[in-house]
Write a protein that holds these residues in place. Sequence first.
Motif, PDB file in Angstrom:
ATOM      1  N   GLY A   1       7.748   7.037  -0.239  1.00  0.00           N
ATOM      2  CA  GLY A   1       8.875   7.417   0.598  1.00  0.00           C
ATOM      3  C   GLY A   1       8.810   6.879   2.014  1.00  0.00           C
ATOM      4  N   LEU A   2       7.699   6.256   2.389  1.00  0.00           N
ATOM      5  CA  LEU A   2       7.518   5.780   3.765  1.00  0.00           C
ATOM      6  C   LEU A   2       7.788   4.289   3.878  1.00  0.00           C
ATOM      7  N   THR A   3       8.243   3.870   5.058  1.00  0.00           N
ATOM      8  CA  THR A   3       8.434   2.453   5.334  1.00  0.00           C
ATOM      9  C   THR A   3       7.346   1.995   6.303  1.00  0.00           C
ATOM     10  N   PRO A   4       7.024   0.708   6.309  1.00  0.00           N
ATOM     11  CA  PRO A   4       6.038   0.221   7.270  1.00  0.00           C
ATOM     12  C   PRO A   4       6.425   0.538   8.707  1.00  0.00           C
ATOM     13  N   ARG A   5       7.708   0.416   9.022  1.00  0.00           N
ATOM     14  CA  ARG A   5       8.163   0.698  10.393  1.00  0.00           C
ATOM     15  C   ARG A   5       7.859   2.143  10.766  1.00  0.00           C
ATOM     16  N   ALA A   6       8.151   3.095   9.860  1.00  0.00           N
ATOM     17  CA  ALA A   6       7.913   4.514  10.141  1.00  0.00           C
ATOM     18  C   ALA A   6       6.424   4.782  10.358  1.00  0.00           C
ATOM     19  N   VAL A   7       5.579   4.157   9.554  1.00  0.00           N
ATOM     20  CA  VAL A   7       4.125   4.349   9.690  1.00  0.00           C
ATOM     21  C   VAL A   7       3.639   3.784  11.021  1.00  0.00           C
ATOM     22  N   LEU A   8       4.088   2.582  11.361  1.00  0.00           N
ATOM     23  CA  LEU A   8       3.652   1.972  12.625  1.00  0.00           C
ATOM     24  C   LEU A   8       4.127   2.779  13.821  1.00  0.00           C
ATOM     25  N   GLU A   9       5.366   3.273  13.757  1.00  0.00           N
ATOM     26  CA  GLU A   9       5.865   4.097  14.863  1.00  0.00           C
ATOM     27  C   GLU A   9       5.050   5.378  14.998  1.00  0.00           C
ATOM     28  N   LYS A  10       4.684   5.968  13.868  1.00  0.00           N
ATOM     29  CA  LYS A  10       3.932   7.221  13.901  1.00  0.00           C
ATOM     30  C   LYS A  10       2.514   6.995  14.428  1.00  0.00           C
ATOM     31  N   LEU A  11       1.871   5.946  13.938  1.00  0.00           N
ATOM     32  CA  LEU A  11       0.477   5.704  14.328  1.00  0.00           C
ATOM     33  C   LEU A  11       0.345   5.049  15.701  1.00  0.00           C
ATOM     34  N   ALA A  12       1.469   4.637  16.299  1.00  0.00           N
ATOM     35  CA  ALA A  12       1.415   4.018  17.630  1.00  0.00           C
ATOM     36  C   ALA A  12       0.906   4.986  18.686  1.00  0.00           C
TER      37      ALA A  12
ATOM     38  N   ARG B   1       0.845  -1.207   0.000  1.00  0.00           N
ATOM     39  CA  ARG B   1       0.000   0.000   0.000  1.00  0.00           C
ATOM     40  C   ARG B   1       0.879   1.256   0.000  1.00  0.00           C
ATOM     41  N   LEU B   2       1.946   1.227   0.784  1.00  0.00           N
ATOM     42  CA  LEU B   2       2.858   2.359   0.821  1.00  0.00           C
ATOM     43  C   LEU B   2       3.558   2.560  -0.525  1.00  0.00           C
ATOM     44  N   LYS B   3       3.916   1.457  -1.168  1.00  0.00           N
ATOM     45  CA  LYS B   3       4.576   1.557  -2.469  1.00  0.00           C
ATOM     46  C   LYS B   3       3.684   2.303  -3.463  1.00  0.00           C
ATOM     47  N   ALA B   4       2.377   2.057  -3.388  1.00  0.00           N
ATOM     48  CA  ALA B   4       1.442   2.681  -4.320  1.00  0.00           C
ATOM     49  C   ALA B   4       1.049   4.104  -3.905  1.00  0.00           C
ATOM     50  N   LEU B   5       0.913   4.355  -2.609  1.00  0.00           N
ATOM     51  CA  LEU B   5       0.329   5.617  -2.153  1.00  0.00           C
ATOM     52  C   LEU B   5       1.317   6.584  -1.511  1.00  0.00           C
ATOM     53  N   ALA B   6       2.388   6.078  -0.934  1.00  0.00           N
ATOM     54  CA  ALA B   6       3.362   6.937  -0.243  1.00  0.00           C
ATOM     55  C   ALA B   6       4.726   6.275  -0.309  1.00  0.00           C
TER      56      ALA B   6
ATOM     57  N   ASN C   1      -2.697  16.284  13.771  1.00  0.00           N
ATOM     58  CA  ASN C   1      -2.739  16.659  12.350  1.00  0.00           C
ATOM     59  C   ASN C   1      -1.847  15.781  11.481  1.00  0.00           C
ATOM     60  N   ASP C   2      -0.636  15.440  11.969  1.00  0.00           N
ATOM     61  CA  ASP C   2       0.245  14.590  11.159  1.00  0.00           C
ATOM     62  C   ASP C   2      -0.304  13.176  11.025  1.00  0.00           C
ATOM     63  N   HIS C   3      -1.022  12.702  12.054  1.00  0.00           N
ATOM     64  CA  HIS C   3      -1.675  11.382  11.948  1.00  0.00           C
ATOM     65  C   HIS C   3      -2.777  11.434  10.898  1.00  0.00           C
ATOM     66  N   LEU C   4      -3.568  12.502  10.932  1.00  0.00           N
ATOM     67  CA  LEU C   4      -4.660  12.653   9.964  1.00  0.00           C
ATOM     68  C   LEU C   4      -4.121  12.724   8.538  1.00  0.00           C
ATOM     69  N   LEU C   5      -3.022  13.437   8.361  1.00  0.00           N
ATOM     70  CA  LEU C   5      -2.397  13.531   7.040  1.00  0.00           C
ATOM     71  C   LEU C   5      -1.944  12.160   6.554  1.00  0.00           C
ATOM     72  N   LEU C   6      -1.310  11.395   7.433  1.00  0.00           N
ATOM     73  CA  LEU C   6      -0.846  10.054   7.089  1.00  0.00           C
ATOM     74  C   LEU C   6      -2.023   9.132   6.766  1.00  0.00           C
ATOM     75  N   LEU C   7      -3.064   9.180   7.581  1.00  0.00           N
ATOM     76  CA  LEU C   7      -4.251   8.354   7.327  1.00  0.00           C
ATOM     77  C   LEU C   7      -4.889   8.718   5.991  1.00  0.00           C
ATOM     78  N   ARG C   8      -4.990  10.020   5.698  1.00  0.00           N
ATOM     79  CA  ARG C   8      -5.565  10.470   4.431  1.00  0.00           C
ATOM     80  C   ARG C   8      -4.714   9.996   3.266  1.00  0.00           C
ATOM     81  N   CYS C   9      -3.397  10.078   3.400  1.00  0.00           N
ATOM     82  CA  CYS C   9      -2.475   9.639   2.353  1.00  0.00           C
ATOM     83  C   CYS C   9      -2.653   8.152   2.053  1.00  0.00           C
ATOM     84  N   LEU C  10      -2.890   7.366   3.111  1.00  0.00           N
ATOM     85  CA  LEU C  10      -3.071   5.917   2.948  1.00  0.00           C
ATOM     86  C   LEU C  10      -4.518   5.531   2.655  1.00  0.00           C
TER      87      LEU C  10
END
Length: 179
Positions: A111-122, A104-109, A149-158
């Motif tokens: 530049g992000l890694t799964p680890r970075a997303v999980l750390e952010k959304l934790a 999903r990240l490869k298609a939508l974002a 706001n940064d969580h909302l941006l990430l969720l919207r991106c995904l």
Amino acid sequence: MKIHKPKKDQPVTPQTFQFSLDRKKLRAARRREGGYLLRSNIKGDDPGHLWRLYLQLVEIEQAFKELKNDLSVRPIYHQLDTRVEAHIFVAFLAYCLMVTLKQRLKALASGLTPRAVLEKLAAIQMIDVELPTTDGRTIVLSRHTEPENDHLLLLRCLKLELPAQSPPKIIASPGIQAA
């Protein structure tokens, strides 16, 4: 590479600093570079098949590395076979979700890694707020923390949404009979 540097007190200019590629040394270095040799007991004419099997092995090793590091799955010593199987099943599900997130990240974002997303959304947590009532019952409000706001941006991106907050539950105390 041949490098001509300026002398100690000389300024650096195109005339005092020059470099060029030593093609003879480059060719010699390239000849010394290693090759890849796979040795196997698999018989067959197609070396491409052996290479594909090797790449699958690399992917499997990467999966175990991700299970250990990104998903923090560590050895747990179980006494019962059913618990071992359950542990493997949960680890496999976690890995499947990680691979899905990676795709999903490869298609939508990209530049992000799964680890970075999980750390952010934790930072988004699910909590149960329990409120006792005067008649001995408890009102339970299951709530997730409000995303920043940064969580909302990430969720919207995904293209993801948090679930709506659920309505409260009322739980009777063990000694109270329902009317």
